[in-house]
Scaffold this motif. Structure first.
Motif, PDB file in Angstrom:
ATOM      1  N   VAL A  54     -15.160  10.640  53.652  1.00  0.00           N
ATOM      2  CA  VAL A  54     -16.266  11.514  54.062  1.00  0.00           C
ATOM      3  C   VAL A  54     -16.874  11.083  55.402  1.00  0.00           C
ATOM      4  N   PHE A  55     -17.098   9.805  55.606  1.00  0.00           N
ATOM      5  CA  PHE A  55     -17.794   9.328  56.797  1.00  0.00           C
ATOM      6  C   PHE A  55     -16.861   8.828  57.896  1.00  0.00           C
ATOM      7  N   GLY A  56     -15.595   8.616  57.578  1.00  0.00           N
ATOM      8  CA  GLY A  56     -14.626   8.159  58.573  1.00  0.00           C
ATOM      9  C   GLY A  56     -14.298   6.683  58.416  1.00  0.00           C
ATOM     10  N   LEU A  57     -13.159   6.326  58.979  1.00  0.00           N
ATOM     11  CA  LEU A  57     -12.657   4.959  58.862  1.00  0.00           C
ATOM     12  C   LEU A  57     -13.580   3.944  59.526  1.00  0.00           C
ATOM     13  N   VAL A  58     -14.103   4.280  60.676  1.00  0.00           N
ATOM     14  CA  VAL A  58     -14.975   3.343  61.397  1.00  0.00           C
ATOM     15  C   VAL A  58     -16.231   3.047  60.581  1.00  0.00           C
ATOM     16  N   ALA A  59     -16.796   4.065  59.962  1.00  0.00           N
ATOM     17  CA  ALA A  59     -18.026   3.877  59.172  1.00  0.00           C
ATOM     18  C   ALA A  59     -17.778   2.988  57.961  1.00  0.00           C
ATOM     19  N   VAL A  60     -16.688   3.216  57.242  1.00  0.00           N
ATOM     20  CA  VAL A  60     -16.427   2.401  56.056  1.00  0.00           C
ATOM     21  C   VAL A  60     -16.060   0.968  56.454  1.00  0.00           C
ATOM     22  N   GLN A  61     -15.446   0.794  57.613  1.00  0.00           N
ATOM     23  CA  GLN A  61     -15.118  -0.557  58.055  1.00  0.00           C
ATOM     24  C   GLN A  61     -16.341  -1.318  58.547  1.00  0.00           C
ATOM     25  N   ARG A  62     -17.414  -0.602  58.864  1.00  0.00           N
ATOM     26  CA  ARG A  62     -18.680  -1.290  59.142  1.00  0.00           C
ATOM     27  C   ARG A  62     -19.292  -1.795  57.843  1.00  0.00           C
ATOM     28  N   VAL A  63     -19.125  -1.026  56.766  1.00  0.00           N
ATOM     29  CA  VAL A  63     -19.660  -1.417  55.458  1.00  0.00           C
ATOM     30  C   VAL A  63     -18.811  -2.519  54.830  1.00  0.00           C
ATOM     31  N   PHE A  64     -17.498  -2.384  54.918  1.00  0.00           N
ATOM     32  CA  PHE A  64     -16.553  -3.311  54.293  1.00  0.00           C
ATOM     33  C   PHE A  64     -15.494  -3.668  55.343  1.00  0.00           C
ATOM     34  N   PRO A  65     -15.798  -4.642  56.221  1.00  0.00           N
ATOM     35  CA  PRO A  65     -14.915  -4.949  57.346  1.00  0.00           C
ATOM     36  C   PRO A  65     -13.522  -5.421  56.881  1.00  0.00           C
ATOM     37  N   PRO A  66     -12.494  -5.128  57.676  1.00  0.00           N
ATOM     38  CA  PRO A  66     -11.136  -5.534  57.294  1.00  0.00           C
ATOM     39  C   PRO A  66     -10.987  -7.042  57.070  1.00  0.00           C
ATOM     40  N   TRP A  67     -11.683  -7.871  57.849  1.00  0.00           N
ATOM     41  CA  TRP A  67     -11.576  -9.317  57.633  1.00  0.00           C
ATOM     42  C   TRP A  67     -12.092  -9.695  56.256  1.00  0.00           C
TER      43      TRP A  67
END
Length: 147
Positions: A54-67
């Motif tokens: 819904v919010f986009g990949l960048v937004a979810v990666q701010r919430v739950f970063p890949p590292w």
């Protein structure tokens, strides 16, 4: 910001917390009812995947970063393996849950199962989110207009 998706965004924000809460319920009541670590891990990952859709990949990666996703995968494996190694250090066999409470083996069984299921749940959450990140982060081979 796409204002025509306002309802979808509000509902997603409400659902994400509810999905996470349900995942925790499935995780910690898995030994009494259907469910457990794998199911809870998938449900937990769904909350982040839905947020990302819904919010986009960048937004979810701010919430739950890949590292952090990669660290979570390793942490889950360590919890699972550490449960077995702990039993071995106390002179029991690998994943013999009696080591957790030798005086009351049924209590040890319960605690050991909770620890192993927690490790499975954490690992599955991390792996499912990592798979989503890998697929969602791919560049399309052809543009939408070329279809």
């Amino acid at each position: 910001m796409h204002h025509h998706h306002l309802i979808l965004r509000v509902v997603t924000k409400l659902l994400a917390g509810t999905i996470i809460l349900y995942a925790l319920y499935v995780q910690f009541h898995g030994d009494f009812s259907p469910g457990g670590g794998f199911q809870a891990g998938v449900i937990m990952a769904v909350a982040f995947i839905l947020y990302g859709i819904v919010f986009g990949l960048v937004a979810v990666q701010r919430v739950f970063p890949p590292w952090l996703v990669h660290k979570i995968v390793a942490l889950g494996v360590l919890i699972y393996a550490g449960t077995g190694i702990y039993a071995m250090m106390l002179g029991y066999e690998f994943l013999d849950y009696g080591a957790f409470d030798p005086g009351h083996p049924s209590h040890g069984q319960h605690n050991g199962i909770l620890a192993v299921e927690l490790g499975v749940g954490v690992t599955v959450t991390g792996v499912m989110v990592a798979i989503y990140y890998a697929f969602a982060g791919r560049a399309p081979r052809i543009s939408d207009e070329d279809w």
